[in-house]
Design a protein around this motif. Structure first.
Motif, PDB file in Angstrom:
ATOM      1  N   PHE A 129       0.862  -1.196   0.059  1.00 46.80           N
ATOM      2  CA  PHE A 129      -0.044   0.062  -0.107  1.00 46.80           C
ATOM      3  C   PHE A 129       0.792   1.336   0.023  1.00 46.80           C
ATOM      4  O   PHE A 129       2.078   1.183   0.683  1.00 46.80           O
ATOM      5  CB  PHE A 129      -1.037   0.088   1.136  1.00 46.80           C
ATOM      6  N   SER A 130       0.462   2.229  -0.531  1.00 45.70           N
ATOM      7  CA  SER A 130       1.373   3.422  -0.776  1.00 45.70           C
ATOM      8  C   SER A 130       0.587   4.647   0.085  1.00 45.70           C
ATOM      9  O   SER A 130      -0.220   4.465   0.888  1.00 45.70           O
ATOM     10  CB  SER A 130       1.405   3.841  -2.042  1.00 45.70           C
ATOM     11  N   TRP A 131       1.286   5.784  -0.023  1.00 47.66           N
ATOM     12  CA  TRP A 131       0.961   7.132   0.652  1.00 47.66           C
ATOM     13  C   TRP A 131      -0.462   7.228   0.434  1.00 47.66           C
ATOM     14  O   TRP A 131      -0.900   7.807   1.676  1.00 47.66           O
ATOM     15  CB  TRP A 131       1.885   8.027   0.526  1.00 47.66           C
ATOM     16  N   SER A 132      -1.180   7.385  -0.680  1.00 45.59           N
ATOM     17  CA  SER A 132      -2.450   7.885  -0.547  1.00 45.59           C
ATOM     18  C   SER A 132      -3.422   7.017   0.320  1.00 45.59           C
ATOM     19  O   SER A 132      -4.404   7.513   1.012  1.00 45.59           O
ATOM     20  CB  SER A 132      -3.008   7.701  -2.003  1.00 45.59           C
ATOM     21  N   PHE A 133      -3.283   5.864   0.369  1.00 40.86           N
ATOM     22  CA  PHE A 133      -4.092   4.903   1.153  1.00 40.86           C
ATOM     23  C   PHE A 133      -3.994   5.056   2.596  1.00 40.86           C
ATOM     24  O   PHE A 133      -4.777   5.141   3.564  1.00 40.86           O
ATOM     25  CB  PHE A 133      -3.403   3.244   0.883  1.00 40.86           C
ATOM     26  N   TYR A 134      -2.530   5.467   2.848  1.00 43.15           N
ATOM     27  CA  TYR A 134      -2.578   5.681   4.460  1.00 43.15           C
ATOM     28  C   TYR A 134      -2.926   7.368   4.897  1.00 43.15           C
ATOM     29  O   TYR A 134      -3.293   7.570   6.020  1.00 43.15           O
ATOM     30  CB  TYR A 134      -0.904   5.847   4.819  1.00 43.15           C
ATOM     31  N   VAL A 135      -3.016   8.230   3.840  1.00 46.17           N
ATOM     32  CA  VAL A 135      -3.470   9.300   3.996  1.00 46.17           C
ATOM     33  C   VAL A 135      -5.004   9.226   4.187  1.00 46.17           C
ATOM     34  O   VAL A 135      -5.781  10.001   5.228  1.00 46.17           O
ATOM     35  CB  VAL A 135      -3.280  10.476   2.736  1.00 46.17           C
ATOM     36  N   GLY A 136      -5.731   8.003   3.671  1.00 47.30           N
ATOM     37  CA  GLY A 136      -6.933   7.949   3.749  1.00 47.30           C
ATOM     38  C   GLY A 136      -7.275   7.599   5.304  1.00 47.30           C
ATOM     39  O   GLY A 136      -8.146   7.919   6.009  1.00 47.30           O
ATOM     40  N   TRP A 137      -6.431   6.742   5.663  1.00 46.37           N
ATOM     41  CA  TRP A 137      -6.609   6.160   7.289  1.00 46.37           C
ATOM     42  C   TRP A 137      -6.318   7.543   8.261  1.00 46.37           C
ATOM     43  O   TRP A 137      -6.908   7.258   9.131  1.00 46.37           O
ATOM     44  CB  TRP A 137      -5.390   4.970   7.393  1.00 46.37           C
ATOM     45  N   THR A 138      -5.571   8.114   7.802  1.00 43.45           N
ATOM     46  CA  THR A 138      -5.274   9.378   8.626  1.00 43.45           C
ATOM     47  C   THR A 138      -6.655  10.184   8.765  1.00 43.45           C
ATOM     48  O   THR A 138      -6.791  10.877   9.764  1.00 43.45           O
ATOM     49  CB  THR A 138      -4.003  10.282   8.158  1.00 43.45           C
ATOM     50  N   SER A 139      -7.072  10.610   7.683  1.00 44.70           N
ATOM     51  CA  SER A 139      -8.474  11.179   7.590  1.00 44.70           C
ATOM     52  C   SER A 139      -9.523  10.329   8.568  1.00 44.70           C
ATOM     53  O   SER A 139     -10.084  11.258   9.352  1.00 44.70           O
ATOM     54  CB  SER A 139      -8.922  11.271   6.131  1.00 44.70           C
ATOM     55  N   THR A 140      -9.336   9.306   8.664  1.00 42.29           N
ATOM     56  CA  THR A 140     -10.227   8.334   9.502  1.00 42.29           C
ATOM     57  C   THR A 140     -10.145   8.888  10.817  1.00 42.29           C
ATOM     58  O   THR A 140     -11.211   9.107  11.587  1.00 42.29           O
ATOM     59  CB  THR A 140     -10.177   6.790   9.367  1.00 42.29           C
ATOM     60  N   VAL A 141      -8.911   8.696  11.387  1.00 39.19           N
ATOM     61  CA  VAL A 141      -8.607   9.056  12.720  1.00 39.19           C
ATOM     62  C   VAL A 141      -8.784  10.574  12.867  1.00 39.19           C
ATOM     63  O   VAL A 141      -9.560  10.859  14.163  1.00 39.19           O
ATOM     64  CB  VAL A 141      -6.966   8.951  13.122  1.00 39.19           C
ATOM     65  N   LEU A 142      -8.659  11.491  12.173  1.00 41.66           N
ATOM     66  CA  LEU A 142      -8.931  12.843  12.098  1.00 41.66           C
ATOM     67  C   LEU A 142     -10.522  13.141  12.380  1.00 41.66           C
ATOM     68  O   LEU A 142     -10.967  14.001  13.039  1.00 41.66           O
ATOM     69  CB  LEU A 142      -8.250  13.673  10.941  1.00 41.66           C
ATOM     70  N   PHE A 143     -11.225  12.410  11.571  1.00 46.86           N
ATOM     71  CA  PHE A 143     -12.689  12.551  11.668  1.00 46.86           C
ATOM     72  C   PHE A 143     -13.010  11.785  13.144  1.00 46.86           C
ATOM     73  O   PHE A 143     -14.264  12.623  13.630  1.00 46.86           O
ATOM     74  CB  PHE A 143     -13.573  11.631  10.447  1.00 46.86           C
ATOM     75  N   LEU A 144     -12.505  11.002  13.521  1.00 42.67           N
ATOM     76  CA  LEU A 144     -12.800  10.557  14.822  1.00 42.67           C
ATOM     77  C   LEU A 144     -12.535  11.506  16.096  1.00 42.67           C
ATOM     78  O   LEU A 144     -13.196  11.761  16.881  1.00 42.67           O
ATOM     79  CB  LEU A 144     -12.052   9.121  15.266  1.00 42.67           C
ATOM     80  N   ILE A 145     -11.314  12.225  15.901  1.00 41.70           N
ATOM     81  CA  ILE A 145     -11.128  13.417  16.934  1.00 41.70           C
ATOM     82  C   ILE A 145     -12.302  14.533  16.686  1.00 41.70           C
ATOM     83  O   ILE A 145     -12.581  14.961  17.636  1.00 41.70           O
ATOM     84  CB  ILE A 145      -9.525  13.840  16.657  1.00 41.70           C
ATOM     85  N   THR A 146     -12.557  14.583  15.514  1.00 43.59           N
ATOM     86  CA  THR A 146     -13.394  15.697  15.191  1.00 43.59           C
ATOM     87  C   THR A 146     -14.646  15.652  15.876  1.00 43.59           C
ATOM     88  O   THR A 146     -15.150  16.430  16.607  1.00 43.59           O
ATOM     89  CB  THR A 146     -13.469  16.107  13.487  1.00 43.59           C
ATOM     90  N   GLY A 147     -15.329  14.275  15.686  1.00 41.31           N
ATOM     91  CA  GLY A 147     -16.358  14.069  16.275  1.00 41.31           C
ATOM     92  C   GLY A 147     -16.224  13.955  17.871  1.00 41.31           C
ATOM     93  O   GLY A 147     -17.214  14.714  18.605  1.00 41.31           O
ATOM     94  N   SER A 148     -15.131  13.622  18.370  1.00 40.94           N
ATOM     95  CA  SER A 148     -15.067  13.673  19.965  1.00 40.94           C
ATOM     96  C   SER A 148     -14.999  15.265  20.419  1.00 40.94           C
ATOM     97  O   SER A 148     -15.652  15.365  21.358  1.00 40.94           O
ATOM     98  CB  SER A 148     -13.600  12.992  20.198  1.00 40.94           C
ATOM     99  N   LEU A 149     -14.226  15.987  19.717  1.00 35.85           N
ATOM    100  CA  LEU A 149     -14.109  17.370  19.964  1.00 35.85           C
ATOM    101  C   LEU A 149     -15.289  18.108  19.881  1.00 35.85           C
ATOM    102  O   LEU A 149     -15.850  19.129  20.631  1.00 35.85           O
ATOM    103  CB  LEU A 149     -13.041  18.223  19.277  1.00 35.85           C
ATOM    104  N   SER A 150     -16.154  17.904  18.994  1.00 33.55           N
ATOM    105  CA  SER A 150     -17.295  18.394  18.639  1.00 33.55           C
ATOM    106  C   SER A 150     -18.285  18.033  19.681  1.00 33.55           C
ATOM    107  O   SER A 150     -19.279  18.905  20.099  1.00 33.55           O
ATOM    108  CB  SER A 150     -17.864  17.999  17.404  1.00 33.55           C
ATOM    109  N   LEU A 151     -18.321  16.850  20.155  1.00 36.28           N
ATOM    110  CA  LEU A 151     -19.182  16.426  21.358  1.00 36.28           C
ATOM    111  C   LEU A 151     -18.569  16.967  22.361  1.00 36.28           C
ATOM    112  O   LEU A 151     -19.729  17.520  23.337  1.00 36.28           O
ATOM    113  CB  LEU A 151     -19.140  14.828  21.372  1.00 36.28           C
TER     114      LEU A 151
END
Length: 165
Positions: A129-151
């Motif tokens: 797997f290359s860097w685009s794939f890992y950037v996608g996983w990074t966005s997942t973690v950031l969306f989870l952090i966003t949801g927690s901070l929004s809550l």
């Protein structure tokens, strides 16, 4: 300004940017041979080329995740403008949409991962797997952090105290 809401807005913009970069680039998968290197993404450059069903699922859930991310960013941004937002509702809507974006991204990336892992391997070719794939996983973690901070921002905005009564 509330620190949770500010951080939620920053992480949501960063998560959406990461997801859009991951979806728009073609470095999801890298193949290295003895005398060649090739990379591929989830979007076919040739319109006549057939695309596997699992790639279509990845594309669909990726686009849905990006739309959820846009909604999260918009509602967090609107929460700063009282005339455009119902009081205290922007962060909770952003919370749910950020978690929905994270879930959609997880589904997209899990389907893509299972498709690539089920492919046959060759002794002379290294596939990874290359860097685009890992950037996608990074966005997942950031969306989870966003949801927690929004809550957190939602609950901080609705704290009642004796001073407000």
């Amino acid at each position: 300004m509330e620190p949770c809401r500010v951080l939620a807005l920053c992480t949501s913009v960063l998560a959406l940017t990461c997801l859009l970069v991951a979806l728009s680039t073609d470095y999801w998968y890298l193949v290295i041979g003895a005398h060649f290197t090739a990379h591929s993404g989830i979007w076919s450059k040739d319109p006549s080329e057939s695309v596997r069903g699992s790639v279509r699922v990845t594309q669909g859930f990726g686009v849905v995740a990006a739309l959820w991310g846009v909604v999260a960013v918009v509602f967090l941004g609107m929460s700063y403008i009282p005339a455009l937002s119902a009081p205290g509702r922007g962060p909770i809507v952003s919370c749910f949409t950020a978690f929905a974006a994270a879930l959609s991204t997880v589904v997209a990336l899990a389907v893509y991962t299972s498709m690539r892992w089920s492919q046959p391997t060759h002794a002379q070719i290294q596939s990874l797997f290359s860097w685009s794939f890992y950037v996608g996983w990074t966005s997942t973690v950031l969306f989870l952090i966003t949801g927690s901070l929004s809550l957190g921002a939602h609950f901080r905005a609705h704290q009642t105290s004796y001073d407000n009564m």
